[in-house]
Design a protein around this motif. Structure first.
Motif, short mmCIF file in Angstrom:
data_model
loop_
_atom_site.label_atom_id
_atom_site.label_comp_id
_atom_site.label_asym_id
_atom_site.label_seq_id
_atom_site.Cartn_x
_atom_site.Cartn_y
_atom_site.Cartn_z
N ALA A 100 1.55 1.96 2.64
CA ALA A 100 1.46 0.90 1.79
C ALA A 100 -0.13 0.88 1.12
O ALA A 100 -0.14 0.84 0.05
CB ALA A 100 1.49 -0.62 2.33
N HIS A 145 4.42 -0.31 12.56
CA HIS A 145 3.83 -1.23 11.56
C HIS A 145 2.58 -0.58 11.15
O HIS A 145 2.15 -0.96 9.92
CB HIS A 145 3.53 -2.46 12.07
CG HIS A 145 2.85 -2.44 13.44
ND1 HIS A 145 3.27 -1.94 14.37
CD2 HIS A 145 1.94 -3.17 13.67
CE1 HIS A 145 2.54 -2.04 15.48
NE2 HIS A 145 1.35 -2.83 14.87
N LYS A 146 1.88 0.47 11.88
CA LYS A 146 0.86 0.89 11.31
C LYS A 146 0.91 1.91 10.48
O LYS A 146 0.02 2.20 9.35
CB LYS A 146 -0.11 1.70 12.66
CG LYS A 146 -0.14 0.54 13.64
CD LYS A 146 -1.08 0.84 14.97
CE LYS A 146 -1.16 0.09 15.89
NZ LYS A 146 -2.10 0.23 16.98
N GLY A 147 2.08 2.96 10.53
CA GLY A 147 2.36 3.88 9.80
C GLY A 147 2.77 3.17 8.42
O GLY A 147 2.58 3.55 7.21
N TYR A 148 3.52 1.98 8.45
CA TYR A 148 3.89 1.28 7.14
C TYR A 148 2.50 0.78 6.54
O TYR A 148 2.53 1.01 5.34
CB TYR A 148 4.77 0.17 7.76
CG TYR A 148 4.95 -1.03 6.73
CD1 TYR A 148 4.95 -0.88 5.46
CD2 TYR A 148 5.12 -2.33 7.28
CE1 TYR A 148 5.25 -2.15 4.53
CE2 TYR A 148 5.25 -3.46 6.69
CZ TYR A 148 5.22 -3.40 5.14
OH TYR A 148 5.35 -4.53 4.33
N CYS A 149 1.67 0.36 7.46
CA CYS A 149 0.28 -0.03 6.66
C CYS A 149 -0.29 1.12 5.95
O CYS A 149 -0.69 0.95 4.64
CB CYS A 149 -0.66 -0.48 7.73
SG CYS A 149 -0.44 -2.18 8.34
N LEU A 150 -0.39 2.46 6.61
CA LEU A 150 -0.99 3.26 5.77
C LEU A 150 -0.08 3.77 4.53
O LEU A 150 -0.95 4.15 3.61
CB LEU A 150 -0.95 4.75 6.74
CG LEU A 150 -1.69 4.60 7.97
CD1 LEU A 150 -1.52 5.61 9.00
CD2 LEU A 150 -3.29 4.44 7.60
#
Lengths: 358, 358
Positions: free
Chosen positions: B241, B234-239
């Motif tokens: 995004a 979810h952190k990679g997804y945040c980045l």
């Protein structure tokens, strides 16, 4: 083994404690609001559970309750703020406000902070930009617990990054995450429950991946986001390093392994390279790029499209960053904040120390 | 199965090709320099191997060889640049220069770009800030290949982030990484070698983790940095995004699944939400925070301390971001750039098409 307290109860108590250590009333209230925003949003490790830690840092002479927080260097879109060893919970809002003010005139504002302490959750500070139709950013360095890829030494903190982006009808996009595989708080929960950690979260003192959540106490380290080289831990290391440099090398704070520890029983490194802990804040006025309404309508489209993406079996929906924390806050404002028994005991001791009710 | 070419040979050839598609000479030279910086730095997937792809995009009418690149909106520290469908290899240097100019007067400069195409490696652009004693940043959105946490749909590109930070005696800190576990180029290498991928890089079309590097061709997706929820995807997804929003929602480009594909055989999404691809650039004057010399001396200390951190057994040293690419460039400038047989064949066909020597 939990007791539930109302937000108001914990907030009043926390404010009283900060007054007892000598904070002016308005700063005590602000510090309580910032600290408890973590409990409201479900980031329990960074909230009132840390109150006794702040008190002990003050007792150790590492927190100045009446700091002279000031700008020591600036340009139209930048500033460096010296926190005068104040509570990060008070220094950070000051610095974020400077970033917002700079953005009002220059389009964006960027503030690096030295001589501060832990500032609670990064997301609280980033979100302050939203009410001004700005994108907000906040990051901070922290006690060294993380080994870079290939290292056994703890060189970086969990160094979080928060980015808040306003939308129109939709709630804002709010990312707030440690640049490690797992935040230290999650490890503490496993320690308490005596459960194993997934491989990829920690390594032992010689750098071998471990599932023992107590490894950190015997010379082990947290791992950068990615976990190992094959899964991109060098990228998590890059992120943690960037946060460290923006927060502490730009400002003149202590960086890398020199970052002062949060726990008062650990001594300060003997050869400081700067002053206190560092933070970094940013604010970008949306209409410095395109009309704010147009931007926010497109953010609604972005959010709706991602929220409706097809999911893997068993998952109800794709989350937008900030969704879980917002839902948690809505719930806890009404039903209260559950605290674990050791935290309740800890707060009881703080109350006794200052002869106040808990 | 490799042939080695000198940098000069490939550079001259690439420039000629860009001239053949109608680029003015100075822009053709610039585009060749940017493209080949990937080959020099060892990021082979983003270099001359992509030249035929750019030619095919031009043939499909998706690249304008004589664009009117211009600022369409600005504030003291920000701008939006419209690339007029030009080569990202030319649009990006224009935009980065705007960021640097803004920083010269306002302390920092931030430029969001719409209506562009792929810009080569992010690191090239970020590094342009270094010669001005500035921190440089570059990011871009890209063809949707990445599934957010819990999703089966490909919603984001590999959306890289580059940050370049100057030092004094030490070489600069240069981070440049995709916000996925592994860049698409690494997967292509495994496909060619018919080797399995580590779990955590890709999932199949229903979202089950897979080690088959061909999964992307049958509806699978790359995974955000972290790999799975337990390891922080979810952190990679945040980045990814954040890169998407800064690059495309701030500027008015296509975002998320609407980002135009790099390969010309895939149609453009029928309902665009903006113009072309988006990028985001930043430049921060170091002396807008503290004296440049002081900052750079502390960066030397930072770099020396991290480089000398204790290592796990079998690892010689802890790397500083940018170390491997810099060493690669020093080597390849002298000993040449190795190209795989299919790339050589591909370039031969481009040469035939334009009746030039290769």
């Amino acid at each position: 083994m939990e007791q539930v307290f109302s937000y108001e109860h914990l907030s009043t108590f926390t404010e009283e404690v900060f007054i007892k250590i000598g904070c002016p009333q308005d700063q005590a209230r602000l510090a309580a609001t910032v600290l408890l925003s973590a409990d409201l949003r479900g980031i329990d490790s960074h909230g009132v559970a840390r109150l006794s830690g702040y008190v002990r840092l003050w007792e150790a002479g590492r927190i100045n309750a009446t700091p002279d927080i000031r700008i020591v260097h600036e340009s139209p879109s930048t500033a460096v703020v010296d926190g005068d060893s104040g509570l990060g919970l008070v220094v950070a809002p000051f610095a974020m406000q400077v970033a917002i003010s700079k953005a009002q005139t220059a389009g964006t504002g960027w503030v690096s902070v030295r001589n501060s302490n832990h500032f609670g959750i990064a997301g609280y500070h980033a979100m302050k930009a939203l009410e001004h139709d700005m994108v907000g950013m906040a990051m901070t360095n922290a006690s060294p617990l993380v080994a870079p890829t290939f290292a056994t030494e703890r060189m970086l903190g969990t160094n979080p990054i928060a980015v808040a982006i306003p939308a129109k009808e939709q709630p804002p996009f709010v990312a707030d995450f440690a640049t490690t595989t797992a935040a230290n708080g999650k490890l503490e929960i496993l320690q308490r429950k005596q459960q194993e950690a997934p491989l990829g979260w920690i390594q032992d003192k010689v750098g071998i991946p471990s599932s023992n959540p107590n490894e950190l106490k015997s010379g082990g380290a947290l791992l950068p986001l990615g976990g190992d080289r094959e899964h991109g831990s060098h990228k998590g290391y890059c992120l943690g390093a960037i946060v460290d440099i923006f927060s502490a090398v730009l400002s003149g704070a202590n960086y890398g392994p020199w970052a002062p520890p949060f726990v008062s029983f650990l001594p300060l490194p003997p050869d400081p390279v700067g002053k206190g802990l560092g933070h970094f804040f940013g604010a970008m006025r949306v209409d410095a790029f395109r009309p704010a309404d147009e931007f926010k309508e497109h953010m609604d489209t972005w959010i709706n499209r991602f929220r409706s993406a097809e999911t893997v079996a068993g998952q109800e929906k794709v989350l937008i960053p900030g969704d879980p924390e917002r839902e948690m806050e809505a719930d806890r404002r009404i039903s209260g904040i559950p605290l674990l028994e050791p935290v309740v005991k800890d707060l009881g001791e703080v109350a006794m120390k200052f002869k106040i009710d808990f």
